[in-house]
Design a protein around this motif. Structure first.
Motif, PDB file in Angstrom:
ATOM      1  N   ARG A 229       0.809  -1.223   0.000  1.00 54.70           N
ATOM      2  CA  ARG A 229       0.000   0.000   0.000  1.00 54.70           C
ATOM      3  C   ARG A 229       0.842   1.274   0.000  1.00 54.70           C
ATOM      4  O   ARG A 229       0.542   2.208  -0.750  1.00 54.70           O
ATOM      5  CB  ARG A 229      -0.957  -0.023   1.193  1.00 54.70           C
TER       6      ARG A 229
ATOM      7  N   LEU B  69       0.475   4.216  -2.773  1.00 53.14           N
ATOM      8  CA  LEU B  69       0.125   5.594  -2.421  1.00 53.14           C
ATOM      9  C   LEU B  69       1.138   6.580  -2.994  1.00 53.14           C
ATOM     10  O   LEU B  69       0.769   7.643  -3.495  1.00 53.14           O
ATOM     11  CB  LEU B  69       0.041   5.749  -0.906  1.00 53.14           C
ATOM     12  N   ARG B  70       2.420   6.231  -2.916  1.00 57.13           N
ATOM     13  CA  ARG B  70       3.438   7.107  -3.504  1.00 57.13           C
ATOM     14  C   ARG B  70       3.243   7.199  -5.003  1.00 57.13           C
ATOM     15  O   ARG B  70       3.400   8.262  -5.601  1.00 57.13           O
ATOM     16  CB  ARG B  70       4.848   6.602  -3.180  1.00 57.13           C
TER      17      ARG B  70
ATOM     18  N   MET C 246       0.485   7.082  -6.429  1.00 63.16           N
ATOM     19  CA  MET C 246      -0.683   7.942  -6.605  1.00 63.16           C
ATOM     20  C   MET C 246      -0.402   9.384  -6.178  1.00 63.16           C
ATOM     21  O   MET C 246      -1.299  10.212  -6.150  1.00 63.16           O
ATOM     22  CB  MET C 246      -1.856   7.380  -5.799  1.00 63.16           C
TER      23      MET C 246
ATOM     24  N   VAL D  42       0.925  10.577  -3.195  1.00 63.34           N
ATOM     25  CA  VAL D  42       0.647  10.944  -1.802  1.00 63.34           C
ATOM     26  C   VAL D  42       1.837  10.581  -0.915  1.00 63.34           C
ATOM     27  O   VAL D  42       2.198   9.407  -0.817  1.00 63.34           O
ATOM     28  CB  VAL D  42      -0.615  10.227  -1.281  1.00 63.34           C
TER      29      VAL D  42
ATOM     30  N   GLU E  74      -0.959  10.392   4.663  1.00 57.99           N
ATOM     31  CA  GLU E  74      -2.010   9.442   5.056  1.00 57.99           C
ATOM     32  C   GLU E  74      -1.902   9.079   6.528  1.00 57.99           C
ATOM     33  O   GLU E  74      -2.914   8.880   7.204  1.00 57.99           O
ATOM     34  CB  GLU E  74      -1.948   8.169   4.224  1.00 57.99           C
TER      35      GLU E  74
ATOM     36  N   ARG F 240      -9.030   8.237   5.376  1.00 58.96           N
ATOM     37  CA  ARG F 240      -8.379   7.009   4.910  1.00 58.96           C
ATOM     38  C   ARG F 240      -9.372   6.123   4.160  1.00 58.96           C
ATOM     39  O   ARG F 240      -9.009   5.452   3.190  1.00 58.96           O
ATOM     40  CB  ARG F 240      -7.753   6.252   6.085  1.00 58.96           C
TER      41      ARG F 240
ATOM     42  N   ILE G 188      -9.550   7.462   0.710  1.00 58.81           N
ATOM     43  CA  ILE G 188      -8.387   7.045  -0.065  1.00 58.81           C
ATOM     44  C   ILE G 188      -8.567   5.606  -0.539  1.00 58.81           C
ATOM     45  O   ILE G 188      -8.255   5.268  -1.687  1.00 58.81           O
ATOM     46  CB  ILE G 188      -7.105   7.185   0.776  1.00 58.81           C
ATOM     47  N   ASP G 189      -9.080   4.764   0.334  1.00 55.78           N
ATOM     48  CA  ASP G 189      -9.332   3.369  -0.051  1.00 55.78           C
ATOM     49  C   ASP G 189     -10.306   3.299  -1.225  1.00 55.78           C
ATOM     50  O   ASP G 189     -10.113   2.517  -2.163  1.00 55.78           O
ATOM     51  CB  ASP G 189      -9.912   2.586   1.129  1.00 55.78           C
TER      52      ASP G 189
ATOM     53  N   MET H 180      -8.537   4.322  -4.347  1.00 56.47           N
ATOM     54  CA  MET H 180      -7.616   3.279  -4.772  1.00 56.47           C
ATOM     55  C   MET H 180      -8.370   2.150  -5.458  1.00 56.47           C
ATOM     56  O   MET H 180      -7.919   1.604  -6.476  1.00 56.47           O
ATOM     57  CB  MET H 180      -6.833   2.758  -3.562  1.00 56.47           C
TER      58      MET H 180
ATOM     59  N   VAL I 279      -5.451  14.954   0.224  1.00 57.15           N
ATOM     60  CA  VAL I 279      -5.879  14.287   1.446  1.00 57.15           C
ATOM     61  C   VAL I 279      -6.160  15.328   2.536  1.00 57.15           C
ATOM     62  O   VAL I 279      -5.370  16.239   2.765  1.00 57.15           O
ATOM     63  CB  VAL I 279      -4.803  13.290   1.918  1.00 57.15           C
TER      64      VAL I 279
END
Length: 336
Positions: free
Chosen positions: A211, A215-216, A218, A220, A225, A233, A236-237, A240, A311
């Motif tokens: 994960r 995230l990186r 994406m 972030v 996060e 969060r 974000i899920d 994703m 975020v």
């Protein structure tokens, strides 16, 4: 000889296997039970997309979209690895504020096929205009996310009568010497290889054991996060998961990765709001500043933190967008 797609899948599988070994979680995802769970989740996700998406015949071929809400129309154009589902998630606040959101799947994503010869930003803009024609919409507000900004700008430049206003969120716009890109780290390269492979299993596995790398990829930073609320969060899920299943998005992802022609900023004349963040790992600030300096009277908001997904900045984005639209006589119609 292997096809490029097969080679990409093999490379992604190797990278995921390396990540599993490094984290000591290979055993947790091995065996029939894990594969059964993967297949069940993939089938549920595919069924959800099939139930929500609509396919309409247009003069530019079939185009997939989904709608939510009532009020002034807003065409939402998703970013890389997305689809109409990403657009619906990102524009949730506009629905609540009294707007009719039309979230499109760009060419090569989900149910919208990639033309044999590919599609430039201008070609995609023509497809957006064709969708508006098919839906009987003379003009719309246009909200674009990340790589979706390329065709949004082309739509505003080539079809100015169709675009009432532009909302560009973390736009992937080139600036001289500063093209938006992910951080060049082994983890980010591995995550990008997964995304470009088109392998549903590779992405499903990475979402569980890699994960931070996703995230990186994406855009972030890890610390962003870590400081986020449980509610954020969860958002974000959801974002994703708008990349899963991955296979029906592979052609669009490959096209986005090849880059784009220079954006037609000088020909954009509609009211424009651009919002991004200083710590966006895609480095969208230079392009955002270039666009704001070139488009007449464009408004630019650069948030200090939030990464590419902004975020914990949702309320600020919502407030800025609604105030901007109201200022230009495009307020929503809540309660319609």
């Amino acid at each position: 000889m292997r096809s490029p797609r097969s080679a990409g899948r093999a490379r992604a599988a190797g990278l995921v296997a390396t990540a599993l070994a490094a984290t000591g979680l290979a055993g947790a995802l091995a065996g029939r039970a894990a594969l059964a769970r993967f297949r069940a989740e993939r089938d549920v996700a595919a069924a959800r997309l099939a139930a929500r998406g609509r396919l309409v015949a247009t003069r530019r071929g079939p185009i997939e979209y989904a709608e939510a809400g009532e009020g002034p129309p807003v065409l939402v154009i998703h970013g890389a690895a997305g689809g109409f589902d990403q657009g619906l998630e990102a524009a949730h606040d506009l629905v609540a504020a009294g707007y009719r959101v039309i979230a499109v799947s760009r060419v090569g994503y989900l149910g919208t096929p990639m033309p044999p010869g590919g599609a430039s930003a201008a070609d995609q803009a023509d497809a957006h205009a064709a969708l508006l024609d098919a839906l009987g919409i003379a003009a719309a507000i246009v909200m674009a996310l990340s790589a979706g900004a390329r065709s949004a700008l082309a739509l505003a430049a080539d079809h100015p009568q169709r675009v009432r206003a532009l909302l560009l969120v973390a736009p992937a716009i080139d600036a001289p010497g500063a093209r938006p890109r992910i951080a060049d780290t082994p983890q980010s390269r591995a995550a990008l290889a997964v995304a470009e492979s088109g392998s549903d299993l590779a992405l499903w596995t990475a979402m569980r054991v890699a994960r931070p790398a996703l995230l990186r990829m994406m855009g972030v930073p890890a610390g962003v996060e870590a400081r986020a609320s449980a509610r954020e969060r969860a958002r974000i899920d959801r974002l994703m998961r708008t990349a899963f299943p991955l296979a029906p998005r592979a052609a669009g992802i490959a096209a986005d990765a090849r880059g784009a022609e220079p954006p037609p900023l000088a020909r954009v004349r509609c009211p424009t709001l651009i919002v991004t963040a200083e710590d966006d790992l895609f480095h969208t600030v230079p392009g955002a500043r270039r666009a704001a300096a070139t488009i007449p009277d464009a408004a630019l908001i650069v948030l200090r933190t939030g990464g590419h997904l902004l975020v914990e900045r949702r309320l600020e984005l919502r407030g800025a967008a609604l105030a901007f639209l109201e200022r230009h006589g495009m307020a929503g119609a809540p309660g319609v």
